[in-house]
Design a protein around this motif. Sequence first.
Motif, PDB file in Angstrom:
ATOM      1  N   THR A 152       1.087  -1.335   0.234  1.00  0.00           N
ATOM      2  CA  THR A 152      -0.193  -0.021   0.171  1.00  0.00           C
ATOM      3  C   THR A 152       0.777   1.096  -0.447  1.00  0.00           C
ATOM      4  OG1 THR A 152      -0.117  -0.266   2.113  1.00  0.00           O
ATOM      5  CG2 THR A 152      -2.342  -0.908   0.809  1.00  0.00           C
ATOM      6  N   LEU A 154       3.621   1.146  -0.823  1.00  0.00           N
ATOM      7  CA  LEU A 154       4.230   1.671  -2.253  1.00  0.00           C
ATOM      8  C   LEU A 154       4.118   2.401  -3.396  1.00  0.00           C
ATOM      9  CD1 LEU A 154       6.073  -1.701  -2.837  1.00  0.00           C
ATOM     10  CD2 LEU A 154       7.268   0.662  -3.270  1.00  0.00           C
ATOM     11  N   LEU A 155       2.003   2.124  -3.595  1.00  0.00           N
ATOM     12  CA  LEU A 155       1.372   2.395  -4.557  1.00  0.00           C
ATOM     13  C   LEU A 155       1.376   3.087  -4.288  1.00  0.00           C
ATOM     14  CD1 LEU A 155      -0.835  -1.127  -4.944  1.00  0.00           C
ATOM     15  CD2 LEU A 155       0.591  -0.497  -5.997  1.00  0.00           C
ATOM     16  N   ILE A 156       0.913   3.686  -2.862  1.00  0.00           N
ATOM     17  CA  ILE A 156       0.966   5.456  -2.622  1.00  0.00           C
ATOM     18  C   ILE A 156       2.053   6.329  -3.384  1.00  0.00           C
ATOM     19  CG2 ILE A 156       0.109   7.416  -1.012  1.00  0.00           C
ATOM     20  CD1 ILE A 156      -1.196   5.119   0.278  1.00  0.00           C
ATOM     21  N   PHE A 158       3.582   6.473  -6.226  1.00  0.00           N
ATOM     22  CA  PHE A 158       3.139   6.587  -7.894  1.00  0.00           C
ATOM     23  C   PHE A 158       1.407   7.445  -7.585  1.00  0.00           C
ATOM     24  CE2 PHE A 158       5.365   3.381  -9.928  1.00  0.00           C
ATOM     25  CZ  PHE A 158       5.578   3.082  -9.507  1.00  0.00           C
ATOM     26  N   ILE A 159       0.728   7.246  -6.591  1.00  0.00           N
ATOM     27  CA  ILE A 159      -0.264   7.935  -6.778  1.00  0.00           C
ATOM     28  C   ILE A 159       0.050   9.412  -6.234  1.00  0.00           C
ATOM     29  CG2 ILE A 159      -2.745   8.135  -5.557  1.00  0.00           C
ATOM     30  CD1 ILE A 159      -3.089   6.101  -5.549  1.00  0.00           C
ATOM     31  N   LEU A 162       1.908  11.314  -9.063  1.00  0.00           N
ATOM     32  CA  LEU A 162       0.532  11.410 -10.632  1.00  0.00           C
ATOM     33  C   LEU A 162       0.303  13.114  -8.804  1.00  0.00           C
ATOM     34  CD1 LEU A 162      -0.782   8.538 -11.256  1.00  0.00           C
ATOM     35  CD2 LEU A 162       0.493  10.131 -12.601  1.00  0.00           C
ATOM     36  N   GLY A 163      -0.084  13.464  -8.389  1.00  0.00           N
ATOM     37  CA  GLY A 163      -1.055  13.832  -7.925  1.00  0.00           C
ATOM     38  C   GLY A 163      -0.065  15.591  -7.923  1.00  0.00           C
TER      39      GLY A 163
ATOM     40  N   TRP C 227       4.826  -4.454  -8.625  1.00  0.00           N
ATOM     41  CA  TRP C 227       3.816  -4.104  -7.181  1.00  0.00           C
ATOM     42  C   TRP C 227       2.752  -5.142  -8.055  1.00  0.00           C
ATOM     43  CZ3 TRP C 227       8.142  -4.292  -5.269  1.00  0.00           C
ATOM     44  CH2 TRP C 227       8.620  -3.474  -4.780  1.00  0.00           C
ATOM     45  N   GLN C 271      -3.651  13.377 -15.049  1.00  0.00           N
ATOM     46  CA  GLN C 271      -2.870  11.752 -14.216  1.00  0.00           C
ATOM     47  C   GLN C 271      -4.296  11.428 -13.275  1.00  0.00           C
ATOM     48  OE1 GLN C 271      -2.631  15.182 -14.580  1.00  0.00           O
ATOM     49  NE2 GLN C 271      -0.533  16.074 -14.354  1.00  0.00           N
ATOM     50  N   LEU C 272      -5.629  11.760 -13.628  1.00  0.00           N
ATOM     51  CA  LEU C 272      -6.288  11.220 -11.913  1.00  0.00           C
ATOM     52  C   LEU C 272      -6.621   9.667 -12.851  1.00  0.00           C
ATOM     53  CD1 LEU C 272      -9.453  14.501 -10.513  1.00  0.00           C
ATOM     54  CD2 LEU C 272      -7.316  12.495  -9.473  1.00  0.00           C
ATOM     55  N   LEU C 274      -4.428   8.274 -14.890  1.00  0.00           N
ATOM     56  CA  LEU C 274      -3.575   7.288 -13.946  1.00  0.00           C
ATOM     57  C   LEU C 274      -3.384   6.242 -13.177  1.00  0.00           C
ATOM     58  CD1 LEU C 274      -0.485   9.544 -16.428  1.00  0.00           C
ATOM     59  CD2 LEU C 274      -1.114   6.679 -17.238  1.00  0.00           C
ATOM     60  N   MET C 275      -3.867   7.529 -12.064  1.00  0.00           N
ATOM     61  CA  MET C 275      -3.823   7.443 -10.163  1.00  0.00           C
ATOM     62  C   MET C 275      -5.075   5.872 -10.567  1.00  0.00           C
ATOM     63  SD  MET C 275      -4.268  10.394  -7.845  1.00  0.00           S
ATOM     64  CE  MET C 275      -3.659  11.647  -8.326  1.00  0.00           C
ATOM     65  N   TYR C 278      -3.334   2.187  -9.778  1.00  0.00           N
ATOM     66  CA  TYR C 278      -3.014   2.114  -8.405  1.00  0.00           C
ATOM     67  C   TYR C 278      -4.306   1.797  -7.995  1.00  0.00           C
ATOM     68  CZ  TYR C 278       1.409   3.241 -11.054  1.00  0.00           C
ATOM     69  OH  TYR C 278       1.866   3.454 -12.300  1.00  0.00           O
ATOM     70  N   LEU C 279      -4.359   3.045  -7.576  1.00  0.00           N
ATOM     71  CA  LEU C 279      -6.155   3.191  -6.744  1.00  0.00           C
ATOM     72  C   LEU C 279      -7.301   1.602  -5.816  1.00  0.00           C
ATOM     73  CD1 LEU C 279      -7.129   6.363  -7.037  1.00  0.00           C
ATOM     74  CD2 LEU C 279      -6.480   5.849  -4.951  1.00  0.00           C
ATOM     75  N   SER C 281      -6.104  -1.999  -7.044  1.00  0.00           N
ATOM     76  CA  SER C 281      -5.217  -2.273  -6.850  1.00  0.00           C
ATOM     77  C   SER C 281      -5.292  -2.250  -4.470  1.00  0.00           C
ATOM     78  CB  SER C 281      -2.956  -2.188  -6.643  1.00  0.00           C
ATOM     79  OG  SER C 281      -3.517  -2.180  -7.961  1.00  0.00           O
ATOM     80  N   ILE C 282      -4.867  -0.794  -4.415  1.00  0.00           N
ATOM     81  CA  ILE C 282      -5.210  -0.520  -3.028  1.00  0.00           C
ATOM     82  C   ILE C 282      -6.819  -1.427  -2.650  1.00  0.00           C
ATOM     83  CG2 ILE C 282      -5.119   0.858  -0.821  1.00  0.00           C
ATOM     84  CD1 ILE C 282      -2.967   2.553  -2.816  1.00  0.00           C
ATOM     85  N   LEU C 285      -6.531  -4.818  -1.984  1.00  0.00           N
ATOM     86  CA  LEU C 285      -6.016  -5.600  -0.954  1.00  0.00           C
ATOM     87  C   LEU C 285      -7.367  -5.643   0.045  1.00  0.00           C
ATOM     88  CD1 LEU C 285      -2.232  -4.444  -1.268  1.00  0.00           C
ATOM     89  CD2 LEU C 285      -3.456  -6.298  -1.239  1.00  0.00           C
TER      90      LEU C 285
END
Lengths: 354, 535, 307
Positions: A152, A154-156, A158-159, A162-163, C227, C271-272, C274-275, C278-279, C281-282, C285
């Motif tokens: 989690t 790690l993924l954040i 990237f987020i 991007l932000g 990841w 960018q949103l 592209l996010m 990742y969002l 994936s979280i 989980l």
Amino acid sequence: MMRLERRHETSRAALVLAPIGAVVFTMAVSALLVLWAGAPVGRTYALLLQGGFGSVFAWSETLTRAIPLILTGLAATVAFKARLFNIGAEGQLYAGALAAVAVGGMHGGTGFELSPWLLFPLMMLAAAIAGALMLLGPALMKNRLGVDEVVTTLLINFIVLLGVSALLDGPMKDPSAMGWPQSVSLQSDLELGKLVAQTRVHTGLLWAVSLAVTVWAVFKYTVLGFDIRAVGANARAAAFAGVPVTRTVVMVALLSGALAGLAGAIEVAGRTSYVTLDMSPGYGYTGIVIAMLAGLHPLGVIAAGVFVAGVLVGADTMSRAVGVPTYIADVIVAASLIAVLVATLLTQYRVRFK
Amino acid sequence: MNTTTVLRLEGITKRFGSLVANDAISLDLQAGEVLALLGENGAGKSTLMSILFGHYVADEGSIEVFGAPLPPGNPKAALAAGVGMVHQHFTLADNLSVLDNVMMGTEPLWLPVSRRAAARTRLLDVAQRFGLPVQPDVQIGSLSVGERQRVEILKALYRGARILILDEPTAVLTPQESEALFATLAQMVAQGLSVIFISHKLGEVLRVSHRVAVLRGGKLVAEARTADTTQAQLALWMVGHAVEAPQRRPARSVGDAVCVLDHVSTVSDKDGGQDHSAGLREVSLTLRAGEITAIAGVSGNGQVALAELLSGTRRAISGTAQFMGRALPPSPARLVQRGVARIPEDRHAVGVVGDLPVWENAVSERLRSPVFSHWSWLVKRTATRLHARRIEKAFDVRGAGLMAPARSLSGGNMQKLILGRALLAPEQPEAAKGDDNRKHPNRAPRLIVAHQPTWGLDIGAVAYVQQQLIAARDAGAAVLLISDDLDEVLALGDRVAVMHGGRLGEARPATAWTREAIGLAMAGATAPRSKGAAT
Amino acid sequence: MTDLLDILANPAFWVAVLRIATPLILGTLGVLLCERAGVLNLGIEGIMVAGAFTGWLAVYAGAPLWVGVGVAALTGLVFGLLHAFLTVGLALSQHVSGLGITLLATALSYFGYRVSFPKVNTPPTITPFAPMDWLPIPILNAQTALTLFALLLVPIIGWVLYRTPLGLALRMVGENPQAAESQGVSVAATRTGAIVAGSALMGVAGSFLTLSAFNAFFFNMVNGRGWICVALVVFASWRPGKALVGALLFAFFDALQLRLQQSGDAMLPYQLYLMLPYLLSILALVLVARKASYPQALMKPYRKGER
């Protein structure tokens, strides 16, 4: 077949020699890379050492680079001590940098001007909170739901990156930067002063060192420090002894994230004055290596941070002179992490072959 | 009797650092016999058998199985030679089925397809031959302890073991389940197997074995035909000196109720009455000052839930729990503050934080109190070290010193540290605010919750711990003793209650119980009567 | 809404989904093998970079494409051996060892790339795998052979895990290593084998990027896919079939987000979009966390002879 046997005593000498032995081994191995690049090994290393530590200027660059590394190293140390694997320091750093600019460069969007004496602490606080919040989510997810925080955080990262990109293209863009994506600058009276004239070393170094000492004192002298160490070593036993585990994990997350956020703010206030997408070449990840090299000891983080900074700075200088790609520094850093792990293990266990 | 030797151990020696776990032990096993390996905890029985089975390699000595030398350190070779081991702590994978667990490792690794149908048939055949019924496709996770042991045994029998090692098999069984096991043993012997039966329980050894070998301190001290020995003789060999039956010291004066549980549950019966969760179901219990209340029962019937409830690490979902007239606080810190002393079941995993130094573990429970910290924030280094030293002296904790990590302590010393931490109240310059103990002159704890306090300790440490509990009782504390050692329960308990399936039976004076009655209650054969708070 | 339907009706969209899913399938299967044996392998991100680089370099140096894939697998294998040595041989922290390998493999790859091409600005290209247009199946015939390989691997690995003695041994080692050891299976050897095989797959996953999806090696090419594979394994409850479903689902949303960017209104910053991966994936989980049936020995180091 290999077998591990626990040693019965560990000498102090072994504990100090272990990291040193590891580093030497790493240097020997990366010598192979230098040969691959077709450069003379001896000269390359000499230039590397000179570039990092060979002159006053070199030291000034090294210390400047060490500032964010010490802070992200501390962030990793605090978290890893409690077995909270915070790999998100990179994102937390950027979050802190953005918060610093938002408060210190854009007055939080309010247009209301406060005295710099008030604004500066507010700015630092905002950065700390921004970093802390980034880690709070994954920490709670781990505690309540058992979600592994490594993935989690790690993924954040990237987020967050991007932000940052979105904000730099939009609301936080510096209109006078001629299309280059960088943020609005910090007010000049909020910038950190230089520690040594005509170098880039700024008072952020004092911040970094005092925070390291503070973390050390917390670990050693406070109840919270005990709680953190107990939860990291054995959370079940800690709970039995009355340690409030969830609260401790939350505190750890807040502290660790805050330290990484401050790293971002201090970089902005001391070195760049604005936020760009590439202001951190992986400081968050390098901080983890620094924490491990320091054996999760807050004061050791200072030394490890300076060492790694020196290697990175030295590699830049060396590369310009000899042409060996700067990535050799990253190889050295990564390899020394693995080497230190092995060396530390060998101080506790003996290996038997059959 | 057939006198072929199926197993011969010659001069087995094994050292762990400076500790000699096995000292030149020579033993043999005859065909069709049950050899009991007797000794107290730490005598070297498990080490010896682990060497035989290949988990460890002996430093000196040799092993012959059916006349052929056995390659050391190789469980595969041991299995191939016909040696099977039923471990004390089951080696079963919960997420896999019975068949999976049994057949794993029996086929050549590189076979493209597993022959499951054939394996299933063979398993059922073996099960039937030895009277151990199983369902091959059920997941281990849903089986009871007795059923799991059956699978463990079948693992060895499926592989055609001719020599079976059973390591403390009755530790987790009720008396009735143990009888069933003994019947199985008889059937195995009738089918030509030879058995080594490891135990520290004298009664069983006499019941089940043809010959006995006694280990003490790593050495083989005696070997005899079971028919020629007595319990007293075995005890003497096992301990090295005459053992008196522990004298019952009855409670002198029983005081007021200290802790009252009324229909407390930690699980609800709505989950289909399945007993897996092993929580408490409508438990009512009264603990009085100056009295030892002992809870008997096979492990896994709710004892952990009861101990955790009273240790502050588990909450009740219904019913009321009171301590000293007020609600039982749900947190360990507050329980300690109000005078509850807790001795957990697992010293290593729960009792101490192994990586932290001994002195920090000595004060870990009270670190937040004003005695040991300023404003619950800054640790008072002098006061804490002083208290740690007091515990070290008063409870004779020996080891590498206060700064050494707690995991370096031996089992007995670690338990003494835990006892000292729980029982020795810190010296306070002035009475702290909100401390109930203010009224009590000697500040000793009011309630002691001891969960398996003597498990895994040598006889000296066992006696010490038991003395401490009795002394605390005589000083006026209420003591709750949870133990799966029936002898301990009957020796120490003033009143005894039996736990089964999460329910607590009626607490009767120790003298009012017979072993048979307790055994039946442990197996749930007598339904516990519903009770009010006055038990 | 019609935008959405237009996108879904276009076969090129589904071609993209399969293409995006391929490295995820391979990477997730690789992580699955390691974790089923009880070892967390966080080296995947770095191994994918290394596989992408070495596979591409081999082809650039003149080797046929499948040899390039083999080189990538070999690269993964070598890093897998290192991870096995550290976590199985020395019983070091699986988290830290894996992260160290990611950092090392990535740094070595970037170094190697810079040493080989010190002065170029545009990455040199190779001729990648060609689509399998000899196949009569639509959408699949626009894919390359590596995708077919990935799809076939799913039932093969399922077979191995559930129908062979090797698979049973591997699962046992991940559930209760003591049991495996006492039943004659070497935990160390089995775990090492699983890690090495899984890491080889991770290397191949990386090579797909440079030999099939694209035709050159870029910095930051892998961009977190490793990841995401780690997250997908949890989502898939460690089962190969579900891993395929998870990878396809994820690729679906990734492809969708790309298309929406192009067709959608310019109000939302790209960018949103592209996010989103990742969002998601979280989110995956979090949703699966409660009932995740972890292999019971996952992440617990096993020291033989220590009770």
